[in-house]
Design an enzyme around this catalytic site. Sequence first.
Site, PDB file in Angstrom:
ATOM      1  CD  GLU A 293      -1.748   2.301   1.747  1.00 46.76           C
ATOM      2  OE1 GLU A 293      -1.570   3.282   0.974  1.00 46.76           O
ATOM      3  OE2 GLU A 293      -1.645   2.370   2.965  1.00 46.76           O
ATOM      4  CB  CYS A 327      -1.512   6.778   2.160  1.00 47.33           C
ATOM      5  SG  CYS A 327      -2.332   5.570   3.197  1.00 47.33           S
TER       6      CYS A 327
END
Length: 541
Positions: A293, A327
């Site tokens: 990720e 993020c």
Amino acid sequence: MANTFQVPIPVNEPVRQYTQSEESLRASLKAKLKSIASEKIEIPCVIGGVEVRTGVKRTVVMPHHHRHVLAEFHLAGPKELEMAIEASRKAKPAWEALEWKERAAIFLKSADLLAGPYRDILNASTMLGQSKNVFQAEIDAACELIDFFRFNAHFYEQILQTQPISSVGVQNSMDYRPLEGFVLAITPFNFTSIAANLPAAPALMGNTVLWKPSDTQVLSAYYTMKLFKEAGLPDGVINFIPAEGPLAGQVLLPHRELGGVHFTGSTATFQTIYKTVGQNVENYRSYPRLVGETGGKDFVFAHPSADIEALSTALIRGAFEYQGQKCSAASRAYIPQSLWGQLEKKFVSEVSTIAMGDVQDFRNFMNAVIDERSFKKISQFIDHAKSSSQAKILVGGKTDSSTGYFVSPTVILTSDPKYKSMVEEIFGPVLTVFVYEDSQLEETLKICDESTAYSLTGAVFVQDRTALEHMSSRLRNAAGNFYINDKPTGAVVGQQPFGGARASGTNDKAGSILNLYRWLSPRTVKETFHPPKDYRYPFMA
């Protein structure tokens, strides 16, 4: 005795609000903050259950008071990395052979310990070491991590119950084996929960793990190791090895016994990992599983029918909670001209009220960015906007690193939808707004979808249901987590499995059953009760 063990049906851990009416909770946490802040601890590597001190040390500081040293930690060198591989190899047979319910019980106990005596410890160490306010620490280091432990055990049970059909005279079954070799978990600074889940999820499935935490998250990571130990995790199952990233990659990634990599971090680093594994692919016992990720350039796209108050609040929370160091944080916004006049005044006024400072002052909404490197990178984007003819800073734009690494919440207005801060990842409290003509909705949707390499999170604000259906369809591949009339952050385990594609990662959805399948290597078993004893088939008669 019949096996009647069943994992409790998980529910998401309630989030404590730490309001003034909850004085006992506030007092307990503040006492732990004071205690951790007042001591300077030494953090060793933990390899095969043994504390290893290399003598090569680095410091852990408070980002909001960077002269205040919280701890020193020992860096693993090549020798310690090889020791960790060997420790994981030795621990693997017994751990893999342990009945699944016993492995699950360890992480369920970890959840209960974290919900109880470890809650203040993990919250306080996260607040101080990673500069999170009390609410951001609570939803991360406590609630989300508890959810990971409980939901993963439940998902594992579901996997084991998924078995193939059997025809008459045949018994088919699926043997869910862990991967061969070790799993390397490389974890980020910004979420204590993610940092713990990356080694814990593969371990639950019977794998042994090498955990390389971020330098700026070592404090809460070390307390997480203590949590695992108290919960009964056997020595060598998770080996704690703070190390230089390039050295860890050089020693561990080409190793024949690498079974997989569980990664959260920058896109560039994950691309380097992918390339290294590809260059060594003929050396491995099995093809390593790569789960990553990575970065994001997350958007909020408003339709002319959007609710202005809800949109303003979502922009503030989405862009500036935890200093934009998520993020998933809102980093670019597309606002129609017909709304901008009303939105701008309200939005800019609200941003100017945001309080920023020490995490121990619960009145602060924002705190410091993680370190000097991050501070300088974010400052460069702000300086660029100050000198650009295509950009204007509407609010914020102030930086100060004299005491802590503070960057004020900053909103940039640009005339170019492909301006630097509209397309490049910043990872800080900077939101760039592009105002589009209402008649240019379709063209702007195309720009939103195609102007960056990322596809992590995004949000649309729209009340018109027909427009919503169209926008959702047009932006279908622009985000792995898509939000309607809500900010693009705050995914909850079991409710919004998290992950994106394109340059944002492999989209293996942490917080769901999908991620756990990646740490298994299924074996199909067929038993025939009455095997044939003549090779001839009936058609041959």
